[in-house]
Design a protein around this motif. Structure first.
Motif, short mmCIF file in Angstrom:
data_model
loop_
_atom_site.label_atom_id
_atom_site.label_comp_id
_atom_site.label_asym_id
_atom_site.label_seq_id
_atom_site.Cartn_x
_atom_site.Cartn_y
_atom_site.Cartn_z
N SER A 93 -19.21 -2.08 -25.38
CA SER A 93 -18.12 -1.50 -24.58
C SER A 93 -18.23 -1.99 -23.13
O SER A 93 -19.31 -2.24 -22.62
CB SER A 93 -18.17 0.02 -24.63
OG SER A 93 -19.26 0.50 -23.89
N PRO A 94 -17.09 -2.09 -22.45
CA PRO A 94 -17.09 -2.60 -21.08
C PRO A 94 -17.50 -1.56 -20.04
O PRO A 94 -17.28 -1.75 -18.86
CB PRO A 94 -15.64 -3.02 -20.88
CG PRO A 94 -14.86 -2.11 -21.76
CD PRO A 94 -15.75 -1.85 -22.95
N ALA A 95 -18.07 -0.45 -20.44
CA ALA A 95 -18.48 0.60 -19.50
C ALA A 95 -19.51 0.04 -18.53
O ALA A 95 -20.35 -0.77 -18.89
CB ALA A 95 -19.07 1.78 -20.25
N THR A 96 -19.41 0.49 -17.28
CA THR A 96 -20.34 0.01 -16.26
C THR A 96 -21.69 0.69 -16.42
O THR A 96 -21.79 1.78 -16.97
CB THR A 96 -19.79 0.30 -14.85
OG1 THR A 96 -19.60 1.70 -14.72
CG2 THR A 96 -18.50 -0.44 -14.59
N SER A 97 -22.69 0.04 -15.89
CA SER A 97 -24.03 0.59 -15.99
C SER A 97 -24.23 1.67 -14.94
O SER A 97 -23.50 1.73 -13.94
CB SER A 97 -25.05 -0.53 -15.77
OG SER A 97 -25.02 -0.94 -14.42
N PRO A 98 -25.21 2.53 -15.14
CA PRO A 98 -25.51 3.56 -14.14
C PRO A 98 -25.85 2.94 -12.78
O PRO A 98 -25.48 3.47 -11.74
CB PRO A 98 -26.70 4.30 -14.72
CG PRO A 98 -26.65 4.05 -16.18
CD PRO A 98 -26.03 2.70 -16.34
N MET A 99 -26.51 1.79 -12.78
CA MET A 99 -26.86 1.11 -11.53
C MET A 99 -25.60 0.67 -10.80
O MET A 99 -25.47 0.86 -9.59
CB MET A 99 -27.75 -0.11 -11.83
CG MET A 99 -28.05 -0.94 -10.62
SD MET A 99 -29.17 -0.11 -9.52
CE MET A 99 -30.64 -0.95 -9.99
N ALA A 100 -24.64 0.11 -11.52
CA ALA A 100 -23.39 -0.34 -10.91
C ALA A 100 -22.61 0.84 -10.35
O ALA A 100 -22.02 0.75 -9.26
CB ALA A 100 -22.54 -1.11 -11.92
N SER A 130 -21.65 1.37 -6.45
CA SER A 130 -20.26 1.60 -6.08
C SER A 130 -20.12 2.87 -5.24
O SER A 130 -19.40 2.88 -4.23
CB SER A 130 -19.41 1.72 -7.35
OG SER A 130 -18.10 2.07 -7.03
N LYS A 131 -20.81 3.91 -5.63
CA LYS A 131 -20.78 5.17 -4.88
C LYS A 131 -21.38 4.99 -3.48
O LYS A 131 -20.85 5.51 -2.49
CB LYS A 131 -21.55 6.26 -5.66
CG LYS A 131 -21.56 7.61 -5.01
CD LYS A 131 -20.20 8.23 -5.02
CE LYS A 131 -20.28 9.65 -4.49
NZ LYS A 131 -18.99 10.22 -4.18
N ILE A 132 -22.46 4.22 -3.39
CA ILE A 132 -23.09 3.96 -2.09
C ILE A 132 -22.12 3.22 -1.17
O ILE A 132 -21.97 3.57 0.00
CB ILE A 132 -24.40 3.16 -2.27
CG1 ILE A 132 -25.46 4.03 -2.94
CG2 ILE A 132 -24.91 2.64 -0.93
CD1 ILE A 132 -26.69 3.27 -3.42
N ASP A 151 -18.83 3.21 -1.30
CA ASP A 151 -17.77 4.15 -0.91
C ASP A 151 -18.25 5.09 0.19
O ASP A 151 -17.53 5.34 1.17
CB ASP A 151 -17.31 4.97 -2.12
CG ASP A 151 -16.55 4.14 -3.14
OD1 ASP A 151 -16.12 3.01 -2.81
OD2 ASP A 151 -16.39 4.63 -4.29
N MET A 152 -19.45 5.61 0.04
CA MET A 152 -19.98 6.55 1.03
C MET A 152 -20.22 5.86 2.37
O MET A 152 -20.00 6.44 3.43
CB MET A 152 -21.24 7.23 0.52
CG MET A 152 -20.96 8.22 -0.60
SD MET A 152 -22.40 9.14 -1.10
CE MET A 152 -22.53 10.29 0.24
N LYS A 153 -20.67 4.61 2.35
CA LYS A 153 -20.88 3.87 3.60
C LYS A 153 -19.55 3.62 4.30
O LYS A 153 -19.49 3.68 5.53
CB LYS A 153 -21.62 2.57 3.34
CG LYS A 153 -23.10 2.77 3.08
CD LYS A 153 -23.85 1.47 2.95
CE LYS A 153 -25.34 1.73 2.79
NZ LYS A 153 -26.11 0.48 2.73
N ASN A 154 -18.48 3.38 3.55
CA ASN A 154 -17.15 3.22 4.15
C ASN A 154 -16.69 4.53 4.79
O ASN A 154 -16.15 4.53 5.90
CB ASN A 154 -16.14 2.73 3.11
CG ASN A 154 -16.37 1.29 2.72
OD1 ASN A 154 -16.93 0.51 3.48
ND2 ASN A 154 -15.95 0.93 1.51
N GLU A 155 -16.91 5.64 4.09
CA GLU A 155 -16.57 6.95 4.65
C GLU A 155 -17.38 7.21 5.92
O GLU A 155 -16.86 7.74 6.90
CB GLU A 155 -16.85 8.05 3.63
CG GLU A 155 -15.94 8.08 2.45
CD GLU A 155 -16.37 9.09 1.39
OE1 GLU A 155 -17.21 9.98 1.69
OE2 GLU A 155 -15.88 8.99 0.24
N LEU A 156 -18.65 6.83 5.89
CA LEU A 156 -19.53 7.03 7.04
C LEU A 156 -19.01 6.27 8.25
O LEU A 156 -18.97 6.80 9.37
CB LEU A 156 -20.96 6.61 6.70
CG LEU A 156 -22.00 6.76 7.80
CD1 LEU A 156 -22.16 8.22 8.20
CD2 LEU A 156 -23.34 6.20 7.32
#
Length: 145
Positions: free
Chosen positions: A46-53, A57-59, A61-66
């Protein structure tokens, strides 16, 4: 919004920024501690992303918000500084800067100014009254209403 509430905005923004920095550090630590498990079993196609990815991605996004919140904090601090400098009394200016831009405690401010805490609080009330009289605060107050 009272003068005190308006001046306190920078402190609250700074608290949110510090919290976000801690969250980013935690996520980065978690992302670097991720290990893959190797088994003889075939992987899921399945094309699901890995937990690392997902963590990376979350990091991002949070750095952009920061970055956005840091820009907002800078804008807020500049506006507060201009408002404080509209106050004619230099002692009030110093007290307001120490409290609302340097985020010092009342004990520290009193010590720095060589006053008692109770006298420092009385000066603070007078300084807030002086802020109420500034053109910059009146303009902001009118916009908010």
């Amino acid at each position: 919004m009272t003068a005190k509430e308006y001046l306190s905005q920078a402190y609250r923004l700074d608290q949110r920024i510090q919290s976000k920095k801690k969250q980013i550090t935690l996520l980065e630590t978690m992302a670097t501690n991720c290990t893959s498990t190797l088994t003889g079993m075939p992987h899921n196609p399945s094309p699901a992303t890995s937990p690392m990815a997902e963590a990376i991605s979350k990091i991002v996004d949070m750095k952009n918000e920061l970055r956005e919140e840091l820009a907002q904090l800078l804008h807020c601090q500049i506006h507060i500084l201009k408002m404080i400098h509209d106050v004619e009394n230099l002692e009030y200016q110093l007290l307001l800067e120490k409290r609302y831009l340097c985020y010092q405690s009342w004990d520290d401010i009193a010590y720095d100014l060589d006053y008692s805490v109770s006298w420092t609080l009385k000066l603070h009330r007078k300084a807030l009254e002086a802020i109420d009289e500034t053109a910059a605060y009146k303009e902001v107050h009118d916009e908010l209403e």
